[in-house]
Design a protein around this motif. Sequence first.
Motif, PDB file in Angstrom:
ATOM      1  N   GLU A  82       0.828  -1.211   0.000  1.00 31.97           N
ATOM      2  CA  GLU A  82       0.000   0.000   0.000  1.00 31.97           C
ATOM      3  C   GLU A  82       0.863   1.262   0.000  1.00 31.97           C
ATOM      4  N   GLU A  86       1.390   4.171  -3.112  1.00 32.29           N
ATOM      5  CA  GLU A  86       1.240   5.616  -2.914  1.00 32.29           C
ATOM      6  C   GLU A  86       2.502   6.365  -3.357  1.00 32.29           C
ATOM      7  N   LYS A  89       2.685   6.355  -7.209  1.00 36.09           N
ATOM      8  CA  LYS A  89       1.744   7.332  -7.780  1.00 36.09           C
ATOM      9  C   LYS A  89       2.361   8.727  -7.763  1.00 36.09           C
ATOM     10  N   ASP A  97      -4.029  -1.359 -12.048  1.00 33.80           N
ATOM     11  CA  ASP A  97      -5.244  -1.822 -11.401  1.00 33.80           C
ATOM     12  C   ASP A  97      -5.192  -1.538  -9.907  1.00 33.80           C
ATOM     13  N   LYS A  98      -6.200  -2.000  -9.187  1.00 30.61           N
ATOM     14  CA  LYS A  98      -6.238  -1.813  -7.736  1.00 30.61           C
ATOM     15  C   LYS A  98      -5.556  -2.996  -7.049  1.00 30.61           C
ATOM     16  N   ILE A  99      -5.101  -2.773  -5.843  1.00 31.31           N
ATOM     17  CA  ILE A  99      -4.500  -3.847  -5.045  1.00 31.31           C
ATOM     18  C   ILE A  99      -5.566  -4.912  -4.781  1.00 31.31           C
ATOM     19  N   GLU A 100      -5.206  -6.154  -5.047  1.00 34.88           N
ATOM     20  CA  GLU A 100      -6.086  -7.281  -4.762  1.00 34.88           C
ATOM     21  C   GLU A 100      -5.431  -8.146  -3.698  1.00 34.88           C
ATOM     22  N   VAL A 108      -0.580  -6.012  -7.197  1.00 37.86           N
ATOM     23  CA  VAL A 108      -0.968  -4.887  -8.033  1.00 37.86           C
ATOM     24  C   VAL A 108      -0.061  -4.909  -9.258  1.00 37.86           C
TER      25      VAL A 108
END
Length: 125
Positions: A82, A86, A89, A97-100, A108
Motif C-alpha cells: 500500500e 502511494e 503514484k 489496477d487496484k490492489i487485490e 498490483v
Amino acid sequence: MKKVTGIGGIFFKCKDPKKMTAWYEKHLGLDTNPYGATFEWFEGADSTKKAQTQWTPFAENTKYFEPSAREFMINYRVENLEALVEELKKEGVTIVDKIETYDYGKFVHILDAEGNKVELWEPKD
C-alpha cells in the motif's frame, strides 16, 4: 523504504502451457504443480523464514500481461505494498489496477518505463 525484496515469479507466454510444463519437468527436473513450478528458498543464510519464487507458463493468447505486448512478465516481491503504491503514484508511475488481496498475499500491476506490465506482490509469509 525498501521496495523490491526479490523476484517473486517469472511468467511467459507459450503455445501449450501444459506441454511446456511437462517438458521442463521431464528434461530439467522442475517439481511442477498446476501453476508451473515453485522454487522455495530461505531469506538469509541462517534464516528459517521460507520464501518462494513462482515459474509459470501462460497460454500464448493470455490477456493477463496486457496492456503490455511482451511475451513475459516479472513478478517482484515487495514489502508494504500500500505504501509503495502511494509512493509510485507520486513518482508518476502508471498503476494498472487496484490492489487485490488473496490468502497468499497482495498484488498490483504497474507499467515500467517501456510499457512492460510488472506484477508487485507482498507475500503473506
